[in-house]
Design an enzyme around this catalytic site. Sequence first.
Site, PDB file in Angstrom:
ATOM      1  N   GLU A  95      16.849  38.787  34.376  1.00 30.88           N
ATOM      2  CA  GLU A  95      16.746  37.707  35.351  1.00 30.88           C
ATOM      3  C   GLU A  95      16.884  38.267  36.768  1.00 30.88           C
ATOM      4  O   GLU A  95      17.608  39.236  36.994  1.00 30.88           O
ATOM      5  CB  GLU A  95      17.837  36.663  35.090  1.00 30.88           C
ATOM      6  CG  GLU A  95      17.599  35.949  33.764  1.00 30.88           C
ATOM      7  CD  GLU A  95      18.558  34.784  33.516  1.00 30.88           C
ATOM      8  OE1 GLU A  95      18.079  33.744  33.036  1.00 30.88           O
ATOM      9  OE2 GLU A  95      19.760  34.907  33.784  1.00 30.88           O
ATOM     10  N   CYS A 336      26.209  34.355  41.116  1.00 29.49           N
ATOM     11  CA  CYS A 336      26.837  35.626  40.753  1.00 29.49           C
ATOM     12  C   CYS A 336      27.489  35.539  39.401  1.00 29.49           C
ATOM     13  O   CYS A 336      28.251  34.622  39.120  1.00 29.49           O
ATOM     14  CB  CYS A 336      27.981  35.917  41.706  1.00 29.49           C
ATOM     15  SG  CYS A 336      27.466  36.630  43.203  1.00 29.49           S
TER      16      CYS A 336
HETATM   17  N1  SAH Z   1      27.784  45.435  38.385  1.00 29.32           N
HETATM   18  C1  SAH Z   1      27.842  45.274  39.785  1.00 29.32           C
HETATM   19  C2  SAH Z   1      26.775  44.345  40.322  1.00 29.32           C
HETATM   20  C3  SAH Z   1      26.465  43.112  39.519  1.00 29.32           C
HETATM   21  S1  SAH Z   1      27.735  41.888  39.465  1.00 29.32           S
HETATM   22  C4  SAH Z   1      29.220  44.818  40.220  1.00 29.32           C
HETATM   23  O1  SAH Z   1      30.031  44.507  39.353  1.00 29.32           O
HETATM   24  O2  SAH Z   1      29.488  44.823  41.426  1.00 29.32           O
HETATM   25  C5  SAH Z   1      27.583  41.146  41.081  1.00 29.32           C
HETATM   26  C6  SAH Z   1      28.816  40.448  41.563  1.00 29.32           C
HETATM   27  O3  SAH Z   1      29.078  39.255  40.802  1.00 29.32           O
HETATM   28  C7  SAH Z   1      30.092  41.277  41.464  1.00 29.32           C
HETATM   29  O4  SAH Z   1      30.789  41.238  42.671  1.00 29.32           O
HETATM   30  C8  SAH Z   1      30.878  40.578  40.378  1.00 29.32           C
HETATM   31  O5  SAH Z   1      32.254  40.757  40.554  1.00 29.32           O
HETATM   32  C9  SAH Z   1      30.464  39.136  40.579  1.00 29.32           C
HETATM   33  N2  SAH Z   1      30.692  38.260  39.434  1.00 29.32           N
HETATM   34  C10 SAH Z   1      30.603  38.578  38.125  1.00 29.32           C
HETATM   35  N3  SAH Z   1      30.844  37.463  37.369  1.00 29.32           N
HETATM   36  C11 SAH Z   1      31.096  36.449  38.224  1.00 29.32           C
HETATM   37  C12 SAH Z   1      31.347  35.046  38.061  1.00 29.32           C
HETATM   38  N4  SAH Z   1      31.382  34.489  36.863  1.00 29.32           N
HETATM   39  N5  SAH Z   1      31.546  34.313  39.175  1.00 29.32           N
HETATM   40  C13 SAH Z   1      31.442  34.860  40.401  1.00 29.32           C
HETATM   41  N6  SAH Z   1      31.178  36.141  40.614  1.00 29.32           N
HETATM   42  C14 SAH Z   1      30.995  36.945  39.543  1.00 29.32           C
END
Ligand code: SAH
Length: 343
Positions: A95, A336
Amino acid sequence: MSTINGRDSLCAMPPEELNARLKLAPAFRGRQLFQWIHQRQTFDFQQMSNLPAELREKLAENYGSALSSEIVQSQSDSDGTVKVMIRLADGKKIESVLLNDEHGRRTACLSSQVGCALACRFCKTGTMGLLRNLSAGEIVEQYYHLSLRYGRIDNIVFMGMGEPLQNLAALRRAIEIFQNPQGLHMSPRRITVSTSGIVSGIRQLAAEGPPVRLAVSLISADPKLRRDLMPVAGLVALEELQQALLDYQRAHGKRITLEYVLFHRKNSRPADVEALVDFVRPLNVLVNLIPWNRVAELDFQEPGAREIDDFAEKLTQAGIRLSRRYRRGRGIDGACGQLAAPQ
Ligand code: SAH
Ligand code: SF4
């Protein structure tokens, strides 16, 4: 649908490589093909009018289209966010999201892997495990799928599915394509790589480029809580991560973003504020506060509006520079951490 697999996607080849791989002559053919793809965003070989008819035929026969993947589903949220599901040549699905912020900036949120190995407890992608890395071409193609269908894109963030620094070679190749002066020529300021804090990758990116903005998912500056939430944190001490960020900053002079996902009653205690203040003290960072987005099968709760305000207020009082992420794309599970595609 193209007949090529993602690994050989023409979208990830700079002009010289197009010449070599496709045995093009004279050498300016590679540049012409590159410009059709990356400047004119034309993927149908028959429309590449300055290429000889014979070459167009040959390319169409061998490749079908310059894209190796295709959109199979798209959804729009009332806040202007769109999410597309893309099927890769081997049938796997990923996605990608296009976000429209309150200033009218349009940001493509791209995936770097099918799933993710790091299993952060709060993240939907983490529940999938890692199916495979994306190729550079599959990364680049996400951008073009979004721009072909929805128009202008201002920024790219690698905050979709996967841990970009665990797919560093393809990531770097894709970014070099985005930055190529004969193509999109995107400025390093407009590309952000978000990592869960893979120190070796941060160091390698700092040393070898390409230049980009860096965002790090800190989530908590309390070592135990961070380990509970992010198993990967068990591999690297927070001091080591802090040192890597200091070195990155010294080399690049750019402000780093720390992503702090906020949960209901978990990481907003007074001790969390203290730990965060200690962590950021030597750094030049902006803390991005992200209210946790709901994932049905995960056992967390969203923070309340009051809880978010209180925590933000405490951080500001402690001298921490803060930005608050608006909750975009939640209506289509495109915010996110909500990305996952049934395979
Ligand atoms: N793997 C990388 C990039 C993808 S995740 C990383 O972890 O940075 C992108 C962002 O989404 C990250 O900052 C992560 O902490 C956040 N994230 C993951 N799950 C989430 C959720 N359920 N709600 C809000 N942010 C989330
Ligand atoms: Fe992977 Fe990032 Fe999700 Fe953690 S937050 S599981 S590193 S995609």
